[in-house]
Enzyme design. Structure first.
Site, PDB file in Angstrom:
ATOM      1  N   GLU A   1       0.875  -1.172  -0.118  1.00 17.80           N
ATOM      2  CA  GLU A   1      -0.315   0.015  -0.192  1.00 17.80           C
ATOM      3  C   GLU A   1       1.060   1.239   0.233  1.00 17.80           C
ATOM      4  O   GLU A   1       1.717   1.607   0.839  1.00 17.80           O
ATOM      5  CB  GLU A   1      -0.899  -0.070   1.746  1.00 17.80           C
ATOM      6  CG  GLU A   1      -1.439   0.917   1.166  1.00 17.80           C
ATOM      7  CD  GLU A   1      -2.572   1.371   0.439  1.00 17.80           C
ATOM      8  OE1 GLU A   1      -3.521   0.770   0.087  1.00 17.80           O
ATOM      9  OE2 GLU A   1      -2.393   2.950  -0.367  1.00 17.80           O
TER      10      GLU A   1
ATOM     11  N   ILE B   1     -22.354   3.018   2.701  1.00 14.92           N
ATOM     12  CA  ILE B   1     -23.597   2.761   3.202  1.00 14.92           C
ATOM     13  C   ILE B   1     -23.610   0.920   2.620  1.00 14.92           C
ATOM     14  O   ILE B   1     -22.820   0.723   1.140  1.00 14.92           O
ATOM     15  CB  ILE B   1     -25.107   2.785   2.416  1.00 14.92           C
ATOM     16  CG1 ILE B   1     -24.815   4.852   2.486  1.00 14.92           C
ATOM     17  CG2 ILE B   1     -25.936   2.537   2.071  1.00 14.92           C
ATOM     18  CD1 ILE B   1     -25.757   5.691   1.678  1.00 14.92           C
TER      19      ILE B   1
ATOM     20  N   HIS C   1     -25.158  -1.550   0.734  1.00 18.44           N
ATOM     21  CA  HIS C   1     -26.270  -1.232   0.248  1.00 18.44           C
ATOM     22  C   HIS C   1     -27.388  -2.505   0.221  1.00 18.44           C
ATOM     23  O   HIS C   1     -26.681  -3.510   0.190  1.00 18.44           O
ATOM     24  CB  HIS C   1     -26.639  -0.631  -1.408  1.00 18.44           C
ATOM     25  CG  HIS C   1     -25.720   0.698  -1.596  1.00 18.44           C
ATOM     26  ND1 HIS C   1     -26.624   1.775  -0.956  1.00 18.44           N
ATOM     27  CD2 HIS C   1     -24.899   0.829  -1.437  1.00 18.44           C
ATOM     28  CE1 HIS C   1     -25.825   2.927  -1.793  1.00 18.44           C
ATOM     29  NE2 HIS C   1     -24.435   2.361  -1.843  1.00 18.44           N
TER      30      HIS C   1
ATOM     31  N   ILE D   1     -13.763  -0.141  -8.979  1.00 16.57           N
ATOM     32  CA  ILE D   1     -14.675  -0.790  -8.279  1.00 16.57           C
ATOM     33  C   ILE D   1     -15.588   0.912  -7.607  1.00 16.57           C
ATOM     34  O   ILE D   1     -14.467   1.129  -6.545  1.00 16.57           O
ATOM     35  CB  ILE D   1     -14.084  -1.317  -6.749  1.00 16.57           C
ATOM     36  CG1 ILE D   1     -13.271  -3.422  -7.507  1.00 16.57           C
ATOM     37  CG2 ILE D   1     -14.957  -1.655  -5.653  1.00 16.57           C
ATOM     38  CD1 ILE D   1     -14.119  -3.794  -8.481  1.00 16.57           C
TER      39      ILE D   1
ATOM     40  N   CYS E   1     -14.381  14.467  23.279  1.00 20.24           N
ATOM     41  CA  CYS E   1     -15.844  14.464  22.715  1.00 20.24           C
ATOM     42  C   CYS E   1     -16.148  13.583  22.070  1.00 20.24           C
ATOM     43  O   CYS E   1     -17.411  12.944  22.594  1.00 20.24           O
ATOM     44  CB  CYS E   1     -15.746  16.140  21.006  1.00 20.24           C
ATOM     45  SG  CYS E   1     -15.468  17.562  21.588  1.00 20.24           S
TER      46      CYS E   1
ATOM     47  N   CYS F   1     -15.000  19.149  18.504  1.00 17.93           N
ATOM     48  CA  CYS F   1     -14.209  20.489  18.270  1.00 17.93           C
ATOM     49  C   CYS F   1     -13.192  19.823  17.511  1.00 17.93           C
ATOM     50  O   CYS F   1     -12.172  20.531  17.454  1.00 17.93           O
ATOM     51  CB  CYS F   1     -13.516  20.580  19.884  1.00 17.93           C
ATOM     52  SG  CYS F   1     -11.609  19.653  20.287  1.00 17.93           S
TER      53      CYS F   1
ATOM     54  N   CYS G   1      -7.652  17.349  21.671  1.00 14.53           N
ATOM     55  CA  CYS G   1      -6.524  16.203  21.864  1.00 14.53           C
ATOM     56  C   CYS G   1      -5.199  16.730  21.118  1.00 14.53           C
ATOM     57  O   CYS G   1      -4.680  15.369  21.670  1.00 14.53           O
ATOM     58  CB  CYS G   1      -7.906  15.171  22.271  1.00 14.53           C
ATOM     59  SG  CYS G   1      -8.493  15.168  20.330  1.00 14.53           S
TER      60      CYS G   1
HETATM   61  C1  FAD Z   1     -18.383   9.570  -3.321  1.00 13.37           C
HETATM   62  C2  FAD Z   1     -18.422   7.944  -2.707  1.00 13.37           C
HETATM   63  C3  FAD Z   1     -19.466   7.353  -2.343  1.00 13.37           C
HETATM   64  C4  FAD Z   1     -19.633   6.446  -2.319  1.00 13.37           C
HETATM   65  N1  FAD Z   1     -20.709   5.502  -1.728  1.00 13.37           N
HETATM   66  C5  FAD Z   1     -20.817   4.111  -1.640  1.00 13.37           C
HETATM   67  C6  FAD Z   1     -21.606   2.963  -0.255  1.00 13.37           C
HETATM   68  O1  FAD Z   1     -22.662   3.941   0.320  1.00 13.37           O
HETATM   69  N2  FAD Z   1     -21.770   2.695  -0.676  1.00 13.37           N
HETATM   70  C7  FAD Z   1     -20.785   1.448  -0.722  1.00 13.37           C
HETATM   71  O2  FAD Z   1     -20.623   0.211  -0.772  1.00 13.37           O
HETATM   72  N3  FAD Z   1     -19.822   1.556  -2.275  1.00 13.37           N
HETATM   73  C8  FAD Z   1     -19.409   3.282  -1.581  1.00 13.37           C
HETATM   74  N4  FAD Z   1     -18.540   3.736  -2.447  1.00 13.37           N
HETATM   75  C9  FAD Z   1     -17.276   2.680  -2.957  1.00 13.37           C
HETATM   76  C10 FAD Z   1     -16.290   2.590  -2.747  1.00 13.37           C
HETATM   77  O3  FAD Z   1     -16.521   3.515  -1.690  1.00 13.37           O
HETATM   78  C11 FAD Z   1     -15.440   2.039  -2.937  1.00 13.37           C
HETATM   79  O4  FAD Z   1     -16.397   0.927  -4.338  1.00 13.37           O
HETATM   80  C12 FAD Z   1     -14.476   1.566  -2.652  1.00 13.37           C
HETATM   81  O5  FAD Z   1     -13.941   1.987  -1.257  1.00 13.37           O
HETATM   82  C13 FAD Z   1     -12.894   0.763  -3.372  1.00 13.37           C
HETATM   83  O6  FAD Z   1     -12.334   0.359  -2.607  1.00 13.37           O
HETATM   84  P1  FAD Z   1     -10.219  -0.165  -3.524  1.00 13.37           P
HETATM   85  O7  FAD Z   1     -10.393  -0.839  -2.765  1.00 13.37           O
HETATM   86  O8  FAD Z   1     -10.905  -0.875  -4.357  1.00 13.37           O
HETATM   87  O9  FAD Z   1     -10.130   0.999  -3.246  1.00 13.37           O
HETATM   88  P2  FAD Z   1      -9.305   2.181  -2.696  1.00 13.37           P
HETATM   89  O10 FAD Z   1     -10.107   2.121  -1.323  1.00 13.37           O
HETATM   90  O11 FAD Z   1      -9.175   3.422  -3.496  1.00 13.37           O
HETATM   91  O12 FAD Z   1      -7.782   1.319  -2.331  1.00 13.37           O
HETATM   92  C14 FAD Z   1      -7.474   1.127  -3.313  1.00 13.37           C
HETATM   93  C15 FAD Z   1      -5.570   1.292  -2.693  1.00 13.37           C
HETATM   94  O13 FAD Z   1      -4.393   1.254  -3.844  1.00 13.37           O
HETATM   95  C16 FAD Z   1      -3.746   2.402  -3.323  1.00 13.37           C
HETATM   96  N5  FAD Z   1      -2.340   2.008  -4.274  1.00 13.37           N
HETATM   97  C17 FAD Z   1      -2.851   2.490  -5.842  1.00 13.37           C
HETATM   98  N6  FAD Z   1      -1.874   2.646  -6.490  1.00 13.37           N
HETATM   99  C18 FAD Z   1      -1.141   2.422  -6.081  1.00 13.37           C
HETATM  100  C19 FAD Z   1       0.293   1.486  -5.762  1.00 13.37           C
HETATM  101  N7  FAD Z   1       1.120   1.907  -6.533  1.00 13.37           N
HETATM  102  N8  FAD Z   1       0.748   1.280  -5.579  1.00 13.37           N
HETATM  103  C20 FAD Z   1       0.596   1.134  -3.498  1.00 13.37           C
HETATM  104  N9  FAD Z   1      -0.664   0.649  -3.602  1.00 13.37           N
HETATM  105  C21 FAD Z   1      -1.717   1.984  -4.586  1.00 13.37           C
HETATM  106  C22 FAD Z   1      -4.781   3.013  -2.682  1.00 13.37           C
HETATM  107  O14 FAD Z   1      -3.743   4.324  -1.919  1.00 13.37           O
HETATM  108  C23 FAD Z   1      -5.349   2.369  -2.073  1.00 13.37           C
HETATM  109  O15 FAD Z   1      -5.124   3.018  -0.299  1.00 13.37           O
HETATM  110  C24 FAD Z   1     -18.511   5.293  -3.039  1.00 13.37           C
HETATM  111  C25 FAD Z   1     -17.399   5.579  -3.049  1.00 13.37           C
HETATM  112  C26 FAD Z   1     -16.931   6.854  -2.883  1.00 13.37           C
HETATM  113  C27 FAD Z   1     -16.086   7.639  -4.102  1.00 13.37           C
END
Ligand code: FAD
Ligand code: FAD
Lengths: 478, 408
Positions: free
Chosen positions: A30, A46, A48, A336, A405, A438, A443
């Site tokens: 990461e 959420i 869903h 994703i 808080c 706050c 803190c």
């Molecule tokens: C505004 C918003 C609202 C949403 N609401 C919902 C909801 O209510 N319910 C729901 O189910 N989903 C929701 N989603 C979708 C959900 O948040 C995402 O689908 C999910 O968090 C994606 O997770 P991930 O692990 O795929 O990506 P990330 O959390 O982005 O993880 C990917 C990781 O890879 C790392 N990385 C990238 N490049 C490299 C590299 N070269 N080397 C090492 N590490 C790297 C990044 O630093 C990051 O930590 C929402 C998304 C957004 C933006």
């Protein structure tokens, strides 16, 4: 057998935990200094129901099932999860048609218990909803959680079961040999690999380019939020959606697991190069306010605690890209977007139970001594007073409050550091210290003092979150 | 869980709480003061500038000096630091607390709330832009410099010209930071004129009135802010934006009284943002008293001290089963009156009232029900709390309207 997972977001974390049930070497790389700081950090939180993804889509396949997995997962990993239910509200007769369609779609996605509630029933459930709402689709299985906490819990448990976490390490290149992945190169080291899982969120397209299988591009779609004080607890009891548009599920009013109220998100497409742009905008915040107030007129913006933004990893296909590629051993878990948080537990199972044996033809052996349980850092609000007293008797630091808080004790902060927190945000996201009204006024400096003491580093070296986010400049007087 | 019976329990060990402890212990009742922090003094701890105690001790002291004077006055050892109040149960008069020795439930005869205020964080103002390191409330910056001996950065803009913002502008300048200016959204400075002169003019720090911050820039750490002029409705005027390079933003955008422990069952005043009180500093619950910044935000520690003394004294009387007269008369806010206390009174004794006008007036009069009580031949303003002793109420009915009017 060496598996490297790129990205410790919700996707990578849960895959790591699922893989740690088997006898293989699992690594998570990461680039951020901590777990869950990508897309997973800022979203609506959420889980869903799974009724609104088009039947037949990959999303639909995972969301409804992912939702079901949350009960067991939250028990094993001990994170907050509440099935508060969700409402999609209708203002006009035309919206009613839409609700019926959603209900039908839900059934196709195997989401049971969907119900259309009439106004009187609805008002009993949510007295603060706008009087203009005429009906709503009720989905009792929708829930709320803390996404970063799920990711941290999953990683802690994976590490407990032997996985290796490389934080603050960025994947720079991947070497392919004879059509197979052979090496992963980071800014710190090179590792031999057999399988790479690309769960890099917004940057998954760039990782895929390293092995020349990128037939997709990810662009960021911004969503802005306003978080309101816990004093408004009960303003809504369930997740309230408007009738959605094509682009997004619309601006919602959501209770958070710790009692706050979250408003948002809007949806604005950004150019590709803006993958780091987490700034809020005047227009965005105004839109969030105006639209959420339409749903719940009592919303009072003077209770704002903070505003923030998240970026959705979008693709043209608008769907998850999950599966093996023509380079053997390179597996995508990309694009994703929402509802990725919901789907993640199901995606993790699919990757490990389907892709490994069927596509990669790897027969994984179950570990004999897998421990499925992880315990969260206790907090007085959740543990109850009697239990807490026992804890204080064992370690008086649990009796010393640091965050007033949110009632976070010194004991909890020390434990967060023991579990890997190195920054103010690291402590904040593990304990909720300075998450409250706050915002760290009382803190934050005390937390820095504790980090400095526990890690034996000068206080001015402590960061807010990332490498360049310094907090103090140096001594006033020597 | 241990139980303990006390006569007067004081929650909060700032100036108000310490003063209440001084007067309550003088009455010979069993008094305990709980402070959630590791030591008492509250904001006084971090205020190493002088300007404290002119009324009370007839000397200009620093915050810590003022605090030590109070400690000296406090003959008995009643202070318990590192005690957090988790809950106050109004029906049973139980106070549930957490400390290093475990949970302690106090059964109290009377209670004084002296929990002070907290700072409003910038994040609550919905200013668009990046979420970066380098944005601190004045209190955090003050603690950083005065207690931790560290600077928050090199180049700073201050938001808010209240006394705290002004004092921090001077402090940071003295300690070697480049203070580019102070922005204030109102057309007038928020702090005492004395502070505008001593903290800004004497140090050639510019003050931009009718200006606000409209955007925050930076990648991980702050690198600039955009400020703009605002119109009468405090809306930024397009075209007046100016980007200023700074690595630090210090905000002093208001204090919020802390009453989370009692606001569920005590009558509150939406303007003062604290409990409604009478001249005995008693709230709507007969055995709960309040004093200091949780009642309303005060300019001077001396006022807070005086209130604390009153609250502690009457709380002690109540704990000895003495009866206080009912406070069935009330003050109503008339024209131009903002913060006002007390809001209720019993008409038996002379007492002090505090108020803030809503606007600033060159010359004005203060009236109770059309009767002129005081003439101000000097400028009064919202930022400077007016205190006056009221002696005679015999000619008034149960509701007295207080108002301020301009005169030529
Ligand atoms: C505004 C918003 C609202 C949403 N609401 C919902 C909801 O209510 N319910 C729901 O189910 N989903 C929701 N989603 C979708 C959900 O948040 C995402 O689908 C999910 O968090 C994606 O997770 P991930 O692990 O795929 O990506 P990330 O959390 O982005 O993880 C990917 C990781 O890879 C790392 N990385 C990238 N490049 C490299 C590299 N070269 N080397 C090492 N590490 C790297 C990044 O630093 C990051 O930590 C929402 C998304 C957004 C933006
Ligand atoms: C930066 C600054 C500069 C100032 N400069 C001057 C000046 O020059 N001259 C002057 O006269 N005045 C000045 N003042 C004003 C004056 O100092 C304050 O109004 C006064 O000290 C406030 O006292 P207090 O007891 O009401 O509140 P505080 O000092 O805030 O004390 C409240 C105490 O209660 C504790 N507490 C809160 N909740 C709980 C709980 N649940 N359980 C236990 N304990 C709790 C807190 O930890 C704190 O110690 C200044 C104030 C500030 C903030």
């Amino acid at each position: 057998m060496k598996v490297f997972i790129v990205g410790a977001g919700i996707s990578g974390s849960l895959i790591a935990r699922e893989l740690s049930k088997y006898d293989i070497e699992v690594h998570i790389v990461e680039k951020a200094p901590d777990i869950g700081w990508g897309v997973t950090k800022a979203n609506s939180a959420i889980v869903h129901g799974g009724y609104d993804d088009p039947p037949g889509s990959v999303r639909a396949m995972f969301a409804a099932y992912g939702n079901k997995l949350y009960d067991e997962l939250s028990k094993e990993l001990d994170f907050s999860f509440k099935r508060v239910g969700s409402l999609v509200v209708a203002f006009k007769e035309e919206d009613m048609e839409y609700l019926k369609e959603l209900k039908k779609q839900g059934r196709e996605n195997k989401v049971e218990d969907l119900e259309i509630l009439e106004k009187t029933e609805l008002k009993k459930k949510e007295p603060n909803l706008s009087d203009k709402v005429i009906a709503a689709l009720w989905c009792p299985t929708a829930g709320i959680t803390e996404p970063w906490d799920v990711a941290m819990a999953a990683i802690e448990n994976a590490v407990e079961n032997g996985a290796m976490l490389h934080l603050g390490e960025s994947v720079k290149d991947i070497v392919v040999k004879d059509g197979k992945v052979s090496k992963i190169i980071t800014d710190k080291a090179e590792y031999k690999v057999d399988v790479i899982i690309n769960a890099a969120g917004l940057f998954a397209d760039e990782i895929a380019k390293m092995v020349k299988v990128a037939n997709f591009e990810i662009f960021p779609r911004k969503g802005e939020y306003i978080l309101l004080d816990k004093k408004l607890k009960g303003l809504v009891n369930s997740v309230v959606f408007p009738t959605p548009t094509k682009k997004s599920k619309g601006i919602l009013v959501v209770p958070t697991v710790d009692g706050g109220i979250l408003l948002g998100p809007n949806a604005v497409d950004l150019p590709k190069e803006k993958k780091y742009d987490l700034s809020t905008t005047r227009d965005g915040l105004d839109e969030v306010y105006v639209k959420s107030k339409k749903l719940v007129p009592k919303i009072d913006i003077s209770y704002t605690i903070k505003t923030f933004a998240g970026l959705r990893p979008e693709t043209k296909e608008k769907d998850f890209i999950i599966g093996p590629t023509k380079v053997w051993g390179f597996v995508n878990v990309a694009g994703i977007r929402s509802p990725g948080l919901t789907a993640a537990p199901a995606i993790a199972k699919y990757v490990v139970e389907k892709i490994f044996p069927e596509d990669l033809k790897i027969n994984l052996q179950r570990k004999k001594h897998f421990n499925p349980y992880r315990k969260k850092i206790p907090n007085i609000k959740e543990v109850g007073l009697e239990e807490w007293e026992k804890l204080v008797k064992k370690d008086p630091r649990f009796g010393r409050t640091v965050c007033f808080c949110n009632n976070v004790s010194e004991g909890e902060i020390v434990e967060a550091i023991r579990r890997g927190a190195r920054t103010l945000d690291g402590v904040k996201f593990r304990t909720r210290a300075s998450f409250g009204r706050c915002q760290g006024g009382f803190c934050s400096l005390k937390i820095m003092e504790i980090i400095s003491r526990e890690l034996n580093i000068p206080i001015e070296e402590i960061k807010l979150n990332y490498e360049k986010s310094w907090i103090m400049d140096g001594k006033v007087r020597v | 869980m241990r139980r303990e019976k006390v006569d007067v329990l004081i929650v909060g060990g700032g100036a108000a709480g310490l003063a209440a402890a001084i007067s309550a212990t003088k009455e010979g009742v069993k008094t305990v003061l709980l402070e959630r922090d590791r030591s008492t003094g509250g904001v006084l701890n971090q205020c190493i500038h002088n300007g404290f105690g002119l009324h009370v001790y007839k000397e200009e002291l620093t915050g810590p000096e003022f605090m030590e004077r109070m400690w000296d006055e406090l003959k008995e050892d009643v202070i318990r630091p590192n005690y957090t109040v988790l809950e106050i149960k109004p029906k049973t008069r139980e106070v549930v607390t957490l400390s290093e020795e475990g949970l302690v439930i106090f059964e109290v005869k009377a209670l004084v709330m002296a929990t002070g205020a907290r700072e409003r964080p910038l994040s609550s103002l919905q200013i668009p832009g990046s979420r970066v390191a380098g944005v601190y409330t004045a209190g955090v910056a003050q603690k950083m410099v005065n207690i931790y001996n560290r600077l928050p950065g090199r180049k700073v803009l201050i938001v808010g010209s209240g006394d705290i913002g002004l004092i921090m502008a001077r402090r940071l300048k003295i300690e070697g930071m480049d203070v580019v200016g102070v922005v204030e959204i109102m057309p007038e400075p928020g702090g005492l004129i004395r502070n505008v002169v001593q903290c800004l003019e004497d140090f050639e720090i510019p003050l931009w009135l009718s200006h606000t911050v409209v955007e925050i820039h930076g990648d991980q750490r702050l690198n600039a802010v955009t400020i703009a002029k605002v119109d009468k409705n405090k809306k930024p005027i397009p075209g007046t934006e100016r980007k200023i390079k700074v690595d630090t933003l210090v905000t002093s955008v208001g204090l919020i009284p802390q009453n989370e422990l009692i606001e569920g069952f005590v009558e509150m005043d939406p303007i003062n943002k604290g409990p409604i009180i009478d001249e005995f500093m008693r709230t709507s619950i007969k055995w709960i008293f309040a004093a200091g910044n949780n009642v309303a935000i005060h300019d001077l520690v001396d006022f807070v001290y005086e209130e604390g003394k009153i609250a502690g004294y009457y709380a002690a009387l109540i704990s000895k089963n003495e009866k206080l007269p009912d406070s069935d008369k009330r003050f109503l806010r008339g024209q131009n009156v903002g913060v006002l206390l007390p809001q209720r009174f019993s008409q038996k004794k002379s007492f002090k009232i505090y108020l803030r006008p809503l606007k600033s007036f060159k010359k004005s009069i203060l009236k109770f029900d059309d009767k002129v009580i005081r003439k101000f031949n000097w400028r009064i303003r919202p930022s400077e709390m007016i205190d006056l002793v009221v002696k005679d109420f015999n000619n008034f009915g149960p509701n007295v309207t207080v108002e301020v009017n301009e005169i030529d």
